[in-house]
Design an enzyme around this catalytic site. Structure first.
Site, mmCIF file in Angstrom:
data_model
loop_
_atom_site.group_PDB
_atom_site.id
_atom_site.type_symbol
_atom_site.label_atom_id
_atom_site.label_comp_id
_atom_site.label_asym_id
_atom_site.label_seq_id
_atom_site.Cartn_x
_atom_site.Cartn_y
_atom_site.Cartn_z
ATOM 1 N N GLY A 11 0.747 -1.286 -0.019
ATOM 2 C CA GLY A 11 0.055 -0.093 -0.102
ATOM 3 C C GLY A 11 0.765 1.143 0.091
ATOM 4 N NE ARG A 15 -4.565 9.086 5.487
ATOM 5 C CZ ARG A 15 -5.743 9.393 6.212
ATOM 6 N NH1 ARG A 15 -5.932 10.607 6.699
ATOM 7 N NH2 ARG A 15 -6.677 8.485 6.369
ATOM 8 C CG MET A 16 -0.561 4.036 8.327
ATOM 9 S SD MET A 16 0.671 4.698 9.378
ATOM 10 C CE MET A 16 1.776 3.626 9.333
ATOM 11 N NE ARG A 38 -6.249 0.334 -6.126
ATOM 12 C CZ ARG A 38 -5.930 1.393 -5.596
ATOM 13 N NH1 ARG A 38 -5.323 1.376 -4.439
ATOM 14 N NH2 ARG A 38 -6.494 2.683 -5.993
ATOM 15 C CB THR A 103 -7.833 -2.810 11.965
ATOM 16 O OG1 THR A 103 -8.209 -1.639 11.215
ATOM 17 C CG2 THR A 103 -6.586 -2.468 12.791
ATOM 18 C CB ALA A 125 -0.176 -4.888 17.183
ATOM 19 C CG HIS A 158 -9.229 6.341 14.514
ATOM 20 N ND1 HIS A 158 -9.768 5.766 15.701
ATOM 21 C CD2 HIS A 158 -8.044 6.102 14.511
ATOM 22 C CE1 HIS A 158 -8.855 4.920 16.245
ATOM 23 N NE2 HIS A 158 -7.833 5.157 15.509
ATOM 24 C CE LYS A 162 -9.786 2.854 12.589
ATOM 25 N NZ LYS A 162 -8.762 2.114 11.748
#
Length: 270
Positions: A11, A15-16, A38, A103, A125, A158, A162
């Site tokens: 990805g 942003r991450m 992708r 997540t 996590a 958030h 999200k």
């Protein structure tokens, strides 16, 4: 640099993904060996540095995960449940450490991740930050110390983009509280109250999800008893805390036995 772990980031355009790319580039303890997006994405075949209008970073984005992962010692993955499960199959085959910050998993996703963890290290996590993992341990201890007179509510907020709720961190905190109480979170959680819902269930763990603006992440675990409340809180103001934690997990996983691990293991808090 030849002896440090090579990292692939999935990805890459998100942003991450961009934050992880910069964190890996800034760290002398790891090296960037691959960036994934992708098929059909307009970043494929391009260098992110040049896309941003700066100097090239020397790594081209690819849509071929096999090509990228074969050269890596770790994959850092903050994407979607279905994509993460597909990557887990490849990292298991390559015996590559898979750090998962994704997540929103369903039970059938978890089954597939557990199967992959029989062959490679998976560190998963809901939150990679040191502070949240300390908060998780505290939530479990406080829940164990208080009886059912104290209702437990997990409130999270958030940014407006999200897509899953409650957040993975909120569920992680709720699970810790449930373990402290010795109860099953799946049976004892209350979510999405609306209308005439009736009184709160005795011993339940409630969740509330707020969305808006550019909030990085805020989590409260509230223990509400007769005449008093205890509130445990964590506020994230910079997404880089998650990226640094993920890189730490990728380094920690090198040489470990195959299995499913958490950030509590990485931080020595388990």
């Amino acid at each position: 640099m030849t002896d440090v772990p090579g990292i692939v980031i999935t990805g890459a355009s998100g942003r991450m993904g961009q934050m992880l790319t910069q964190t890996v580039l800034d760290s002398p303890a790891v090296k960037l060996v691959g960036l994934l997006e992708r098929p059909g994405h307009d970043w494929v075949g391009r260098d992110p540095g040049e896309i941003a209008g700066g100097a090239p970073i020397g790594v081209t984005v690819t849509d071929d995960p096999i090509e990228a992962i074969v050269h890596a010692q770790a994959v850092i993955d903050f994407t979607s449940p279905d994509a993460t499960v597909e990557f887990a199959t490849l990292t298991a085959q390559a015996r590559c450490v898979h750090v998962i910050g994704t997540t929103g998993f369903d039970p059938h996703h978890i089954e597939k991740l557990d199967a992959a963890a029989r062959h490679a290290v998976i560190v998963r996590a809901g939150n990679m930050s040191l502070g949240v993992n300390l908060l998780t341990g505290l939530a479990q201890k406080v829940a164990a110390a208080l009886d059912e007179e104290f209702d437990i509510e997990v409130v999270e907020m958030h940014h407006r983009h999200k897509v899953d709720a409650p957040s993975g961190t909120a569920l992680m905190l709720g699970e810790a509280a449930a373990q402290g109480r010795g109860i099953d979170l799946d049976v004892s959680s209350e979510r999405g109250r609306d209308g005439i819902t009736g009184a709160r269930g005795n011993g339940a763990i409630g969740f509330a999800a707020l969305r808006g603006g550019d909030v990085v992440g805020e989590h409260d675990v509230i223990f509400a008893g007769p005449g008093e409340r205890i509130v445990l809180r964590h506020v994230a103001t910079d997404r880089s805390i998650f990226a640094r934690g993920a890189v730490k997990a990728a380094i920690w996983g090198q040489g470990k036995k195959p299995g499913a691990y958490s950030m509590m293991d990485v931080l020595g808090l388990e």
